[in-house]
Design an enzyme around this catalytic site. Structure first.
Site, PDB file in Angstrom:
ATOM      1  N   HIS A 219       0.809  -1.215   0.000  1.00 24.91           N
ATOM      2  CA  HIS A 219       0.000   0.000   0.000  1.00 24.91           C
ATOM      3  C   HIS A 219       0.848   1.272   0.000  1.00 24.91           C
ATOM      4  O   HIS A 219       0.305   2.361  -0.203  1.00 24.91           O
ATOM      5  CB  HIS A 219      -0.943   0.008   1.213  1.00 24.91           C
ATOM      6  CG  HIS A 219      -2.170  -0.819   0.993  1.00 24.91           C
ATOM      7  ND1 HIS A 219      -2.125  -2.179   0.823  1.00 24.91           N
ATOM      8  CD2 HIS A 219      -3.484  -0.475   0.900  1.00 24.91           C
ATOM      9  CE1 HIS A 219      -3.346  -2.634   0.651  1.00 24.91           C
ATOM     10  NE2 HIS A 219      -4.191  -1.634   0.688  1.00 24.91           N
ATOM     11  N   SER A 223      -0.484  -0.702  -6.011  1.00 24.56           N
ATOM     12  CA  SER A 223      -0.413  -1.931  -6.792  1.00 24.56           C
ATOM     13  C   SER A 223       0.293  -1.695  -8.122  1.00 24.56           C
ATOM     14  O   SER A 223       0.198  -0.620  -8.712  1.00 24.56           O
ATOM     15  CB  SER A 223      -1.826  -2.460  -7.057  1.00 24.56           C
ATOM     16  OG  SER A 223      -2.482  -2.782  -5.853  1.00 24.56           O
ATOM     17  N   LYS A 247     -14.802  -7.904  -8.594  1.00 27.97           N
ATOM     18  CA  LYS A 247     -13.973  -8.777  -9.420  1.00 27.97           C
ATOM     19  C   LYS A 247     -13.335  -9.878  -8.569  1.00 27.97           C
ATOM     20  O   LYS A 247     -13.291 -11.047  -8.981  1.00 27.97           O
ATOM     21  CB  LYS A 247     -12.894  -7.947 -10.113  1.00 27.97           C
ATOM     22  CG  LYS A 247     -12.138  -8.691 -11.203  1.00 27.97           C
ATOM     23  CD  LYS A 247     -11.210  -7.755 -11.949  1.00 27.97           C
ATOM     24  CE  LYS A 247     -10.496  -8.491 -13.092  1.00 27.97           C
ATOM     25  NZ  LYS A 247      -9.588  -7.596 -13.832  1.00 27.97           N
TER      26      LYS A 247
END
Length: 434
Positions: A219, A223, A247
């Protein structure tokens, strides 16, 4: 990395305001997996395997705790206690199969997760610490899985413990005392079984701690993504909630379906039949083999069949087996290419698909095959290529190859060229598109 456009957590409920002041746990969750955490908008399904790994870890901990309530870590009754779980404990058969097949599912997910990192360059700056912690998690997983494989105390459990711990005897001077210290004696027995059971129960919680550090380190820079291009503007990201929660939810559902098919229809496929025979120190199995997820490294271990100068073959095999994983720690510095993703590295991409991946699959097949020709010779060739890929091919390719042109931004890669700024090489931010 801080994202100035990230949504801030602003509780309106009086209780949540009080909680946020005293223990900001809701803020932590919101910033980690909620709308307060922007994620690159172009992540493909290979990025779902992180959450799948977390689900597998949770599954293993829950089923393991329940199984530990009925298991007896005593060489005299360990095998019978497993049979008791299977036959007499309510839903014990399902818990045992869920735990055993959960270990295989965990390694399937982790191997895909690791090879995604290899392909998309997830180990490169600024995410080196994310990668290093991931390798530590993998090593802890391997130790935990080996100790768990010993607990049923079948034939393959006993002889697997004897062979693997015997590897430490190859270490000069301290090898024999180290092996005896690990086993609590001269051969696997009650002392070894109790030690392995204790550590097998403890290490998953250590893994949880390292996973927390892994996510924390992730974090900070944010990403990665399939293009390897860093986030430049708000249009490059979407909130983790609800987009990637949905997702990930779909991926977890698909994984659960496949896992349940294996659990209920062929739960013993990945196990060894000799492990359903009680351990017998007087009867050596014809073919001692570890679980399938150790096979590539087992093949590297067995590839060394002759002494070299004053170095015994056994010691070289042990060193090579551990080096096959330890070399991953150095990937951020071995790969000097300025481009992260292999999608834009045509030369390295060929070595990945036609070199590294087949090499690992061949090692896996040879590791599960008998220690005879031609499997030993194939293991030797594949082992040479495996180390050459990381130590020779990767540094050279990263220095000489000419990468394909990168997109200016994630937005360009997703939405097409019409969203490119007038000066594609400038540092001007991309306009936000609703």
């Amino acid at each position: 990395m801080s994202f100035p456009w990230a949504n801030e957590y602003k509780p309106t409920n009086p209780f949540m305001k009080w909680m946020d002041e005293k223990l900001p746990l809701p803020r932590f969750v919101y910033n980690s997996v909620g709308a307060g955490y922007p994620v690159p908008r172009n992540l493909n399904y290979f990025w779902n395997f992180g959450i799948l790994a977390l689900c597998c870890l949770g599954l293993q901990i829950v089923t393991g705790i329940i199984l530990a309530m009925h298991y007896a870590a005593n060489a005299t009754v360990a095998f019978d206690s497993v049979e008791h779980i299977m036959r007499d404990v309510n839903w014990g058969w399902m818990l045992r199969y869920a735990h055993a097949n959960g270990a295989s599912a965990f390694f399937v997910v982790i191997y895909i997760h690791i090879f995604r990192g290899f392909y998309y360059g997830s180990y490169k700056a600024p995410r080196e610490m994310v990668w290093l912690l991931g390798v530590v998690i993998f090593l802890l997983m391997m130790a935990t899985a080996f100790m768990g494989y010993v607990l049923p105390w079948g034939q393959m459990s006993f002889w697997g413990a004897k062979v693997i711990t015997g590897l430490f005897s190859a270490i000069p001077l301290v090898g024999e005392p180290l092996q005896q210290w690990l086993l609590g004696g001269f051969a696997p027995d009650n002392a070894a079984l109790n030690r392995f059971f204790s550590l097998h129960y403890l290490l998953p919680f250590v893994i949880v701690g390292v996973v927390v550090l892994h996510i924390w380190a992730l974090h900070i820079p944010g990403s990665s993504n399939p293009t390897g291009v860093e986030v430049k503007s708000e249009s490059d990201t979407v909130p983790f909630y609800p987009y990637y929660i949905a997702k990930d939810g779909w991926a977890v559902g698909a994984f659960a379906f496949l896992y349940c098919v294996a659990l209920f229809f062929f739960p013993n496929t990945l196990g060894h039949p000799d492990n359903y025979i009680p351990a017998n120190p007087m009867s050596t199995p014809a073919h001692i083999v570890p679980e399938w997820y150790f096979w590539p490294f087992y093949a590297i271990l067995r590839a060394f069949t002759a002494d070299f100068l004053f170095i015994p073959a056994k010691l070289m095999g042990v060193l090579a087996m551990f080096a096959a994983i330890l070399v991953w720690f150095f990937l951020p510095w071995l790969d000097r290419s300025p481009v992260r993703s292999s999608a834009y590295r045509p030369l390295y991409r060929k070595f990945f698909w036609f070199g590294l991946l087949p090499c690992v699959l061949i090692l896996g097949y040879c590791g599960g095959a008998p220690a005879a020709e031609p499997f030993v010779m194939i293991s030797q060739i594949a082992s040479i290529y495996y180390f050459a890929h990381w130590l020779i091919i990767l540094p050279i390719v990263s220095a000489i190859e000419r990468p394909d042109p990168l997109p200016y931004s994630i937005t360009e890669a997703v939405l097409g060229g019409e969203h490119v700024p007038p000066m594609a090489n400038s540092t001007a931010p991309i306009p936000t598109h609703d």
